[in-house]
Design an enzyme around this catalytic site. Structure first.
Site, PDB file in Angstrom:
ATOM      1  N   GLY A  10       0.821  -1.208   0.000  1.00  0.00           N
ATOM      2  CA  GLY A  10       0.000   0.000   0.000  1.00  0.00           C
ATOM      3  C   GLY A  10       0.853   1.256   0.000  1.00  0.00           C
ATOM      4  N   ALA A  70      -5.192  -2.316   5.350  1.00  0.00           N
ATOM      5  CA  ALA A  70      -6.595  -2.016   5.646  1.00  0.00           C
ATOM      6  C   ALA A  70      -7.430  -2.092   4.376  1.00  0.00           C
ATOM      7  CB  ALA A  70      -6.738  -0.619   6.257  1.00  0.00           C
ATOM      8  N   THR A 111      -8.048   5.907  11.573  1.00  0.00           N
ATOM      9  CA  THR A 111      -8.557   6.935  10.659  1.00  0.00           C
ATOM     10  C   THR A 111      -9.427   7.983  11.346  1.00  0.00           C
ATOM     11  OG1 THR A 111     -10.004   7.238   8.720  1.00  0.00           O
ATOM     12  CG2 THR A 111     -10.496   5.395  10.141  1.00  0.00           C
ATOM     13  N   ASP A 112      -9.501   9.152  10.713  1.00  0.00           N
ATOM     14  CA  ASP A 112     -10.412  10.205  11.156  1.00  0.00           C
ATOM     15  C   ASP A 112     -11.870   9.821  10.960  1.00  0.00           C
ATOM     16  OD1 ASP A 112      -9.876  10.292   8.371  1.00  0.00           O
ATOM     17  OD2 ASP A 112     -10.627  12.342   8.229  1.00  0.00           O
ATOM     18  N   TYR A 135     -16.964   1.705   6.638  1.00  0.00           N
ATOM     19  CA  TYR A 135     -15.514   1.812   6.777  1.00  0.00           C
ATOM     20  C   TYR A 135     -15.134   2.343   8.158  1.00  0.00           C
ATOM     21  CZ  TYR A 135     -10.866   3.893   6.378  1.00  0.00           C
ATOM     22  OH  TYR A 135      -9.569   4.276   6.619  1.00  0.00           O
ATOM     23  N   TRP A 162      -6.837  11.662   5.356  1.00  0.00           N
ATOM     24  CA  TRP A 162      -6.634  12.115   3.983  1.00  0.00           C
ATOM     25  C   TRP A 162      -5.231  11.747   3.462  1.00  0.00           C
ATOM     26  CZ3 TRP A 162      -9.223  17.502   2.894  1.00  0.00           C
ATOM     27  CH2 TRP A 162     -10.522  17.513   3.443  1.00  0.00           C
TER      28      TRP A 162
END
Length: 299
Positions: A10, A70, A111-112, A135, A162
């Protein structure tokens, strides 16, 4: 020091592989990389296979495991909730359970999207989560499962936002392509967060291991932006770097103008103050980070 890295193919995984330090805490680093298919020096590991996750940890017995793998296709996740849950929640649970037995530590990248975006001010690490879609819910479940399985001092959860870089599939590379192909683009201007370059995020991950931090932490580049702001900066810096000769006109639109299967937080800025202090890393504004990434694309 033996470190397992998941998600090595990734965009973050590649940045981590490029920046692996020679030593951490005075101990030489032995990096064991996994990807879904293996090859090129990596071990094959399907994160949707919880038994395989446990087996890998039992076999390798790492000092640290960085779970950078992920399921990140936010809209597609709405159609594949079972697979999303397996990769983003069941895998961290299995990895943490195995590490609890072997004595290793886990850095879980999150993550946010675990927040609903309603408060309109930067989210602190200690605030309750309230994800809007599949998600975000799966990543929140992964955090909770890892926390339940592993002692607090052996778990670091690092939330980010982001993410983009010079390789992979991300907003920067998509915008560069579309700006060269089209005359006009509409980009959402009422979702606010902060772009995070993979190089800086990778540096934060390695610093977390060096400092041996635990608990929940937030990391992004500094400043704030809408997707529209980010796109305008990409056009400006892309043209400056010679990647774009006559970029498309960019018009601001609303979320309602561009409906997607997954609902996104309208404001997901992360408060990174405590993390920067703990990692002893200075802030870098997202536009300065973007300039560096674009120079990597050119190279």
């Amino acid at each position: 020091m033996k470190v397992i890295l998941t998600g090595g193919a990734g965009q973050l995984g590649q940045a981590l592989r490029r920046s692996v330090p020679a030593a951490i805490g005075g101990r030489a680093v032995q990096l064991i990389t996994t990807t879904r298919t293996g090859g090129e020096g990596a071990i094959a590991l399907d994160l949707a296979d919880a038994a395989a996750c446990r087996a890998l940890v039992a076999q390798q017995q790492p000092d640290w495991l960085i779970n950078a793998g992920a399921y990140t296709a936010v809209d597609k996740a709405e159609r594949e909730p079972a697979l999303t849950q397996a990769v983003n929640a069941a895998a961290p649970a299995a990895l943490a359970e195995a590490l609890a037995t072997t004595g290793g530590r886990l850095l879980q990248v999150s993550t946010d999207f675990v927040f609903n975006g309603a408060q309109g001010s930067p989210y602190r690490p200690d605030q309750p989560v309230d994800p809007l879609g599949v998600y975000g819910a799966s990543k929140a479940a992964g955090e909770a499962a890892a926390s339940a399985a592993l002692a607090a001092e052996r778990l670091c959860i690092l939330r980010t936002s982001w993410v983009y870089g010079p390789v992979g599939q991300n907003f920067l590379l998509t915008m560069l392509r579309l700006m060269a192909e089209r005359e006009q683009l509409g980009v959402v201007a009422d979702q606010v967060g902060c772009p995070t370059a993979t190089a800086g995020l990778a540096g934060a991950c390695w610093a977390a291991l060096e400092q041996g931090i635990s608990g929940i932490h937030h990391w992004s580049d500094a400043g704030a932006a809408s997707w529209y702001d980010f796109a305008v900066a990409i056009a400006d810096l892309g043209q400056e770097a010679g990647l774009l000769t006559n970029p498309a006109r960019i018009d601001p639109i609303t979320t309602a103008d561009y409906p997607t299967p997954a609902q996104r937080p309208s404001y997901s800025l992360l408060d990174c103050t405590a993390t920067r202090r703990a990692l002893q890393l200075p802030p870098l504004h997202w536009r300065a980070a973007l300039r560096q990434v674009i120079s990597d694309v050119v190279a």
